[in-house]
Design an enzyme around this catalytic site. Structure first.
Site, PDB file in Angstrom:
ATOM      1  N   HIS A  63      71.395  31.843  -8.710  1.00 33.21           N
ATOM      2  CA  HIS A  63      70.528  32.709  -9.517  1.00 33.21           C
ATOM      3  C   HIS A  63      70.575  32.242 -10.969  1.00 33.21           C
ATOM      4  O   HIS A  63      71.656  32.046 -11.537  1.00 33.21           O
ATOM      5  CB  HIS A  63      71.029  34.152  -9.412  1.00 33.21           C
ATOM      6  CG  HIS A  63      70.055  35.191  -9.863  1.00 33.21           C
ATOM      7  ND1 HIS A  63      70.206  36.532  -9.579  1.00 33.21           N
ATOM      8  CD2 HIS A  63      68.917  35.105 -10.586  1.00 33.21           C
ATOM      9  CE1 HIS A  63      69.202  37.216 -10.100  1.00 33.21           C
ATOM     10  NE2 HIS A  63      68.414  36.363 -10.734  1.00 33.21           N
TER      11      HIS A  63
ATOM     12  N   VAL B  46      64.991  32.592  -9.319  1.00 28.30           N
ATOM     13  CA  VAL B  46      64.600  32.355 -10.706  1.00 28.30           C
ATOM     14  C   VAL B  46      63.939  33.637 -11.187  1.00 28.30           C
ATOM     15  O   VAL B  46      62.857  33.989 -10.725  1.00 28.30           O
ATOM     16  CB  VAL B  46      63.635  31.159 -10.820  1.00 28.30           C
ATOM     17  CG1 VAL B  46      63.321  30.869 -12.290  1.00 28.30           C
ATOM     18  CG2 VAL B  46      64.214  29.919 -10.150  1.00 28.30           C
ATOM     19  N   GLU B  47      64.595  34.333 -12.108  1.00 26.86           N
ATOM     20  CA  GLU B  47      64.132  35.674 -12.471  1.00 26.86           C
ATOM     21  C   GLU B  47      63.774  35.771 -13.950  1.00 26.86           C
ATOM     22  O   GLU B  47      64.593  35.483 -14.821  1.00 26.86           O
ATOM     23  CB  GLU B  47      65.210  36.713 -12.125  1.00 26.86           C
ATOM     24  CG  GLU B  47      64.759  38.151 -12.371  1.00 26.86           C
ATOM     25  CD  GLU B  47      65.716  39.174 -11.797  1.00 26.86           C
ATOM     26  OE1 GLU B  47      65.534  40.373 -12.086  1.00 26.86           O
ATOM     27  OE2 GLU B  47      66.653  38.791 -11.059  1.00 26.86           O
ATOM     28  N   VAL B  48      62.545  36.191 -14.205  1.00 23.82           N
ATOM     29  CA  VAL B  48      62.029  36.519 -15.530  1.00 23.82           C
ATOM     30  C   VAL B  48      62.308  35.398 -16.535  1.00 23.82           C
ATOM     31  O   VAL B  48      62.967  35.582 -17.546  1.00 23.82           O
ATOM     32  CB  VAL B  48      62.589  37.863 -16.045  1.00 23.82           C
ATOM     33  CG1 VAL B  48      61.755  38.348 -17.236  1.00 23.82           C
ATOM     34  CG2 VAL B  48      62.561  38.929 -14.963  1.00 23.82           C
TER      35      VAL B  48
ATOM     36  N   LEU C  36      67.263  35.887 -15.764  1.00 16.83           N
ATOM     37  CA  LEU C  36      67.844  37.218 -15.878  1.00 16.83           C
ATOM     38  C   LEU C  36      68.670  37.493 -14.624  1.00 16.83           C
ATOM     39  O   LEU C  36      68.132  37.747 -13.547  1.00 16.83           O
ATOM     40  CB  LEU C  36      66.745  38.277 -16.029  1.00 16.83           C
ATOM     41  CG  LEU C  36      67.195  39.737 -15.958  1.00 16.83           C
ATOM     42  CD1 LEU C  36      68.275  40.034 -16.987  1.00 16.83           C
ATOM     43  CD2 LEU C  36      66.017  40.675 -16.125  1.00 16.83           C
TER      44      LEU C  36
END
Length: 263
Positions: free
Chosen positions: A113, A156-158, A116
């Site tokens: 991850h 892959v976050e924000v 964010l």
């Protein structure tokens, strides 16, 4: 039944197609997701996993290892194998790359991850990550660390769409994008946001497609109404009615009492 995709199948199609991905909270949501054509799911490692696996045998399921639940790479390996045994196809891990490397070395597919990462938000806050060149460089270094550790998938976050697109194009990992436009290999949301099933904060990247808060409020009101109606009929004598009872004759009851005394 559609064949269950394996990690090999997904990685083989990277770059040639995109998938929908949904984080689900129970078996009912998992079954609905698969019926809607969504074949990549995620869920928590509690009792939810068995329900999701049973309801969606044809789905690829990435299961979250609770952050802090393991304190060494060896513990991570044991926990990872346990999740695979219980039905996971991949193990989500927000621990450091050394934990991920230990699992990957044993053949456990791991989801890392970047961006964010809620479990690491003490360092970033709950905001978009990677908007400046310096911060984007840190994200890219984190991607390379996870790649070198052997992670198979990457949430892959924000992060900015351009950064997410670059990551997706340059890593062999399957990128699972949340709040990254349409740049990643999967378009990923949480079922609670899609269904509108909570009264809390909705992220900017989320969209509600229903209002389950209102629906469940209506369901609860109908529960209360049904219970009150039953209580009122018991109070008035309308329930139980004759059709709700089983009768026997006085003679049969007397005979039963007599037989019980002879036993």
């Amino acid at each position: 039944m559609t064949a269950r995709p394996r990690l090999h199948d997904l990685l083989r199609q990277k770059g040639s197609r995109k998938w929908l991905q949904l984080h689900v909270d129970n078996g009912e949501e998992a079954a609905a997701a698969v019926e809607a054509g969504i074949v990549i799911l995620s869920c928590e490692a509690d009792g939810t996993l068995e329900a999701v696996r049973a309801a969606a045998p044809s789905a690829f399921v990435s299961v979250g290892m609770v952050h802090g639940s393991v304190a060494s790479p060896d513990e991570a390996v044991r926990a990872g194998f346990d999740l695979l045994r219980r039905g996971a196809d991949a193990v989500y891990c927000s621990h450091s790359p050394r934990f991920i490397e230990a699992m990957a070395r044993e053949g456990i597919p791991v989801t890392g991850h970047v961006g964010l990462v809620p479990n690491r938000a003490a360092w970033t806050g709950f905001r978009a990550v990677g908007r400046t060149p310096q911060e984007a460089a840190r994200v890219l270094r984190a991607v390379k660390d996870l790649e070198n550790a052997g992670a198979a998938c990457l949430e892959v976050e924000v992060v900015p769409v351009q950064l997410a697109a670059h990551i997706t194009a340059t890593t062999p990992m399957l990128t699972m994008g949340m709040g990254c436009g349409d740049a990643c290999d999967t378009q990923y949301l949480f079922s609670c946001d899609v269904l509108g099933s909570h009264a809390g904060h909705y992220p900017r990247h989320a969209r509600r497609y229903d209002d389950f808060v209102a629906l469940m409020a209506e369901v609860q009101a109908r529960r209360v109404a049904a219970f009150r109606a039953w209580a009122a009929e018991v109070d008035s004598g309308a329930y139980p009615a004759a059709r709700h009872r089983i009768e026997m004759s006085a003679e049969d009851l007397a005979r039963a009492i007599e037989l019980s005394r002879l036993a």
